[in-house]
Design a protein around this motif. Structure first.
Motif, PDB file in Angstrom:
ATOM      1  N   GLU A  86     -45.846  44.474 -55.590  1.00  0.00           N
ATOM      2  CA  GLU A  86     -46.236  45.878 -55.574  1.00  0.00           C
ATOM      3  C   GLU A  86     -45.725  46.545 -56.839  1.00  0.00           C
ATOM      4  OE1 GLU A  86     -48.188  47.313 -53.362  1.00  0.00           O
ATOM      5  OE2 GLU A  86     -48.339  45.468 -52.225  1.00  0.00           O
ATOM      6  N   GLN A  87     -46.331  47.650 -57.198  1.00  0.00           N
ATOM      7  CA  GLN A  87     -45.951  48.363 -58.406  1.00  0.00           C
ATOM      8  C   GLN A  87     -44.600  49.037 -58.220  1.00  0.00           C
ATOM      9  OE1 GLN A  87     -49.200  50.858 -59.411  1.00  0.00           O
ATOM     10  NE2 GLN A  87     -48.854  50.653 -61.570  1.00  0.00           N
ATOM     11  N   ALA A  88     -43.666  48.825 -59.169  1.00  0.00           N
ATOM     12  CA  ALA A  88     -42.331  49.398 -59.064  1.00  0.00           C
ATOM     13  C   ALA A  88     -42.291  50.816 -59.627  1.00  0.00           C
ATOM     14  CB  ALA A  88     -41.323  48.520 -59.803  1.00  0.00           C
ATOM     15  N   SER A  89     -43.085  51.092 -60.638  1.00  0.00           N
ATOM     16  CA  SER A  89     -43.101  52.420 -61.239  1.00  0.00           C
ATOM     17  C   SER A  89     -44.539  52.871 -61.426  1.00  0.00           C
ATOM     18  CB  SER A  89     -42.375  52.394 -62.588  1.00  0.00           C
ATOM     19  OG  SER A  89     -43.032  51.517 -63.470  1.00  0.00           O
ATOM     20  N   ALA A  90     -44.708  54.158 -61.599  1.00  0.00           N
ATOM     21  CA  ALA A  90     -46.051  54.711 -61.772  1.00  0.00           C
ATOM     22  C   ALA A  90     -46.623  54.321 -63.137  1.00  0.00           C
ATOM     23  CB  ALA A  90     -46.002  56.224 -61.648  1.00  0.00           C
ATOM     24  N   ARG A  91     -47.930  54.222 -63.199  1.00  0.00           N
ATOM     25  CA  ARG A  91     -48.583  53.930 -64.471  1.00  0.00           C
ATOM     26  C   ARG A  91     -48.544  55.163 -65.363  1.00  0.00           C
ATOM     27  NH1 ARG A  91     -51.693  49.269 -64.726  1.00  0.00           N
ATOM     28  NH2 ARG A  91     -51.834  48.180 -62.757  1.00  0.00           N
TER      29      ARG A  91
END
Length: 101
Positions: free
Chosen positions: A28-33
Motif C-alpha cells: 500500500e502507498q505509505a505517503s501521498a503522491r
C-alpha cells in the motif's frame, strides 16, 4: 507500511480466467503522491508500490510476508458462481422475453 494479499478478478472483457488463479502481494502507498510543478506529473518517492509479487497459494504469500516482517491484510477470494445455461432454452416458447430476429 502494510501489504495487501488478494486474488485478482478475471478480466471483464474476456471469458477466460487467465492471471486470476494466483495470489498477489502488493504494498500500500505509505505517503501521498506529489504533483511535479514543472510537468504536472504525479510522482512518489515510495518505490515499494511498484512491486507486485505473485504466489501460487495464499499460504505462500502469507509465509513470505511473515518471513520478511511485512504487515499484511488478506482480502478473501471472490469466486464466480457458475450459471447453468442451456442452448435450447433460447428458443423456448415460454421465454420471459420473446426471441425475435
Amino acid at each position: 507500511m502494510t501489504a495487501r494479499i488478494y486474488r485478482p478478478a478475471r478480466n471483464a472483457m474476456q471469458s477466460g480466467k487467465g492471471k486470476s488463479k494466483q495470489w498477489v502481494l502488493v504494498h500500500e502507498q505509505a505517503s501521498a503522491r506529489e504533483i511535479d510543478p514543472l510537468m504536472g506529473y504525479t510522482s512518489s518517492g515510495d518505490t515499494r508500490t511498484q512491486i507486485k509479487l505473485s504466489f501460487d497459494t495464499q499460504e505462500a504469500a502469507e509465509a513470505y510476508a511473515q518471513k520478511n516482517g511485512i504487515a499484511y491484510s488478506v482480502q478473501p477470494a471472490h469466486d464466480a458462481t457458475p450459471k447453468r445455461v442451456s442452448y435450447p432454452d433460447n428458443f423456448r416458447s415460454d421465454r420471459k422475453t420473446p426471441w425475435t430476429h
